[in-house]
Write a protein that holds these residues in place. Structure first.
Motif, short mmCIF file in Angstrom:
data_model
loop_
_atom_site.label_atom_id
_atom_site.label_comp_id
_atom_site.label_asym_id
_atom_site.label_seq_id
_atom_site.Cartn_x
_atom_site.Cartn_y
_atom_site.Cartn_z
N GLY A 59 0.79 -1.35 0.11
CA GLY A 59 0.01 -0.03 0.11
C GLY A 59 0.94 1.36 -0.14
N ARG A 60 0.19 2.56 -0.07
CA ARG A 60 0.98 3.41 -0.34
C ARG A 60 0.01 4.78 0.36
N GLY A 61 0.75 5.76 0.82
CA GLY A 61 0.05 7.02 1.11
C GLY A 61 -0.05 7.72 2.61
N TRP A 62 0.20 7.00 3.46
CA TRP A 62 0.28 7.31 4.77
C TRP A 62 0.99 8.47 5.03
N ASN A 63 0.55 9.43 5.97
CA ASN A 63 1.39 10.63 6.12
C ASN A 63 1.32 10.81 7.66
N GLN A 64 2.08 10.84 8.48
CA GLN A 64 2.06 10.91 10.04
C GLN A 64 2.09 12.53 10.17
N GLU A 65 1.96 13.21 9.34
CA GLU A 65 2.02 14.78 9.54
C GLU A 65 0.51 15.19 9.68
#
Length: 557
Positions: free
Chosen positions: A130-136
């Protein structure tokens, strides 16, 4: 109606034509609200476009169609007509893959990620990608851990790429299969994030990603071809007629040339060889490639200098404001960069270098300067991909060294809040500095960096003109002195990309003798309220005078 169902009949019709892309019959598109930037600088308005053999014959007013009595007449119904848009930096196969992988873009918490993972995993066997996570976007803005994923899936390996592609988040099964332990050292140019006890947390930054990715199953050529078509169909629906693919491996290189010879590529592609590929010398030895109808061009190498700002991998001269004593990661030494540039130039290929941080940009400029002195290559239209954070003195060096800033406007509006946290005011002085580059005479090649960002070029045009998010914040635009006019923004997404690809006399504008690549859209780009620009819909996409995509029947406004 799903996108594939709309496009597939049109795409198949195009593919059946083989390599005979030109059509002998004259076509006249009339009753259009047409605009095109011109090579000499101005914007021309027109209502009639004459096409023959896939190329522009003439632009003019309503009466022009009377001069071609035997032509096929096509009514544009008053809709706005623009040149086909060019995305100067994307990742085609990555976009195609994303359409069938776990999409985590916009997830606002770890719980939201794991809930999506739980649903996705029910229908998948083997590795979960998967792709696309952003902890910001999360409340604590901290990197997640393998344990967070283990709660959902522990029997199969999971690899989730951060939105910028410069970090991966894996579960314990993936750590086990890769043999990663507390004793595993971070490779040069990468970082294994570890906890207070020295144990790997499940986050791998930049070159450390390869410790996991080398164990992932390799896609077949047919899978790559399917991904190419899926991405191509999506890009056509967004009005993109040409895209630059920023870094391809040997298998993709072979596929692109095969499809180029067959004449069945979905859109124009300008591909860069990956400078990190172990097969780089083999690909360079084969020489530059150009098919007969300008659908496939391969004449540059993508070089990687540093990481990304979101994972604190962008190489900075001074500390990160939010992580003391940390300067990011240089993925290559200056010596290695100079070796890659020399190899590229001697093969007749330009070098397009990923550089985000001010340190990376400075070192890359030094490397270009040194190699130009010893090997030449300054006229190859070398590029700096991203050029996001550059000192004001180094911005001037872009012009001196004839380096093209290949920039992605949506990065500014998606990064602005994070950039304010990561960077000091001094570091921000030359950040996302489109207007500063333009004023000194640099040619900006604009793109999106899909699938890191959404591929919609009207998002990029809106960001370029406003430096606001879709909620029109901040109200005056972020660091608004760097906005571009609508004319300059359109030029960056058309002739700028064409120039960067050595194609400014072939595509990028609707001028006599150029390929008739154009789009019809549902709003007037030059007159619509600024907050409607990112909402523009593409009604039709044409390449070389052939309809490649149609959303719906074009009706009068």
């Amino acid at each position: 109606m799903p996108l594939k169902k709309i496009i597939k009949p049109l795409l198949l019709a195009c593919l059946c034509a083989g390599s005979s892309l030109a059509i002998a019959q004259t076509k006249v598109i009339y009753n259009a609200n047409g605009y095109t930037p011109l090579y000499k600088g101005e914007v021309q308005q027109f209502s009639t476009l004459v096409i023959k053999n896939g190329k522009v014959v003439k632009l003019g007013g309503d009466t022009l169609k009377n001069s071609f009595p035997d032509a096929k007449l096509i009514d544009a119904h008053g809709n706005t007509l623009l040149p086909g848009l060019i995305d100067a930096h994307g990742h085609i196969i990555g976009l195609g893959n994303n359409l069938s992988q776990l999409d985590l873009r916009g997830a606002l918490s770890i719980d939201e990620v794991t809930n999506k993972l739980k649903v996705f995993a029910n229908n998948k066997q083997g590795w979960i990608i998967g792709r696309g996570w952003n902890q910001e976007l999360w409340q604590k803005k901290q990197f997640p851990t393998a344990a967070d994923l283990d709660k959902v899936v522990s029997d199969r390996p999971i690899v989730l790429s951060r939105i910028d592609g410069h970090a991966i988040w894996v579960n314990s099964k993936a750590l086990e299969l890769a043999g990663i332990t507390a004793n595993t050292q971070s490779p040069e140019g990468g970082e294994i994030i570890k906890d207070e006890f020295g144990n790997p947390t499940g986050i791998f930054v930049d070159k450390a990603e390869s410790l996991i990715k080398q164990f992932m199953p390799k896609p077949s050529k047919q899978t790559l071809s399917d991904s190419l078509d899926a991405a191509g169909n999506h890009l056509l629906s967004l009005g993109i007629t040409s895209t630059h693919d920023a870094g391809i491996d040997k298998t993709t290189w072979e596929l692109y040339k095969e499809r180029g010879e067959l004449g069945n590529l979905p859109l124009r592609i300008v591909a860069m060889l990956s400078g990190a590929s172990p097969d780089l010398k083999t690909m360079l030895k084969a020489g530059r490639y150009q098919d007969a109808n300008d659908f496939m061009s391969i004449r540059s190498v993508k070089v990687y200098a540093d990481g990304a700002l979101g994972s604190r991998g962008a190489a900075l001269i001074e500390d990160y404001a939010d992580r003391k004593n940390h300067h990011g990661l240089m993925l290559e030494t200056q010596q290695k960069l100079e070796e890659l540039f020399t190899l590229s130039f001697k093969s007749g290929f330009s070098a397009n270098t990923h550089a985000i941080g001010d340190k990376a940009n400075h070192i890359v400029l030094d490397a270009y300067k040194n190699v130009f002195k010893t090997t030449g290559g300054i006229l190859l239209r070398n590029r700096m991909e991203h050029a996001q954070i550059v000192t004001l003195d180094d911005i001037k060096r872009f012009k001196t060294l004839k380096i093209i800033p290949s920039m992605q406007p949506v990065h500014a509006t998606s990064d602005m809040h994070m950039a304010e946290q990561r960077l000091s005011e001094k570091q921000l002085a030359g950040a996302y500095a489109w207007q500063t580059f333009l004023k000194q005479g640099s040619v900006i090649a604009a793109g999106s960096d899909y699938p890191i960002e959404l591929a919609n070029p009207f998002d990029g045009l809106y960001a370029t003109i406003t430096r606001m998010d879709h909620n029109q914040q901040p109200t005056q635009g972020w660091r608004a002195s760097e906005v571009l006019s609508r004319e300059d923004a359109l030029r960056a997404f058309t002739l700028g990309g064409a120039y960067a690809a050595h194609q400014e006399f072939k595509v990028g504008s609707l001028e006599q003798g150029k390929w008739a690549d154009f789009i019809l859209i549902d709003k007037d780009y030059f007159k619509a309220p600024v907050d409607e620009l990112y909402k523009i819909n593409v009604l039709q996409t044409w390449i070389a005078g052939k309809l490649r995509y149609e959303k719906e029947a074009v009706t009068a406004q």
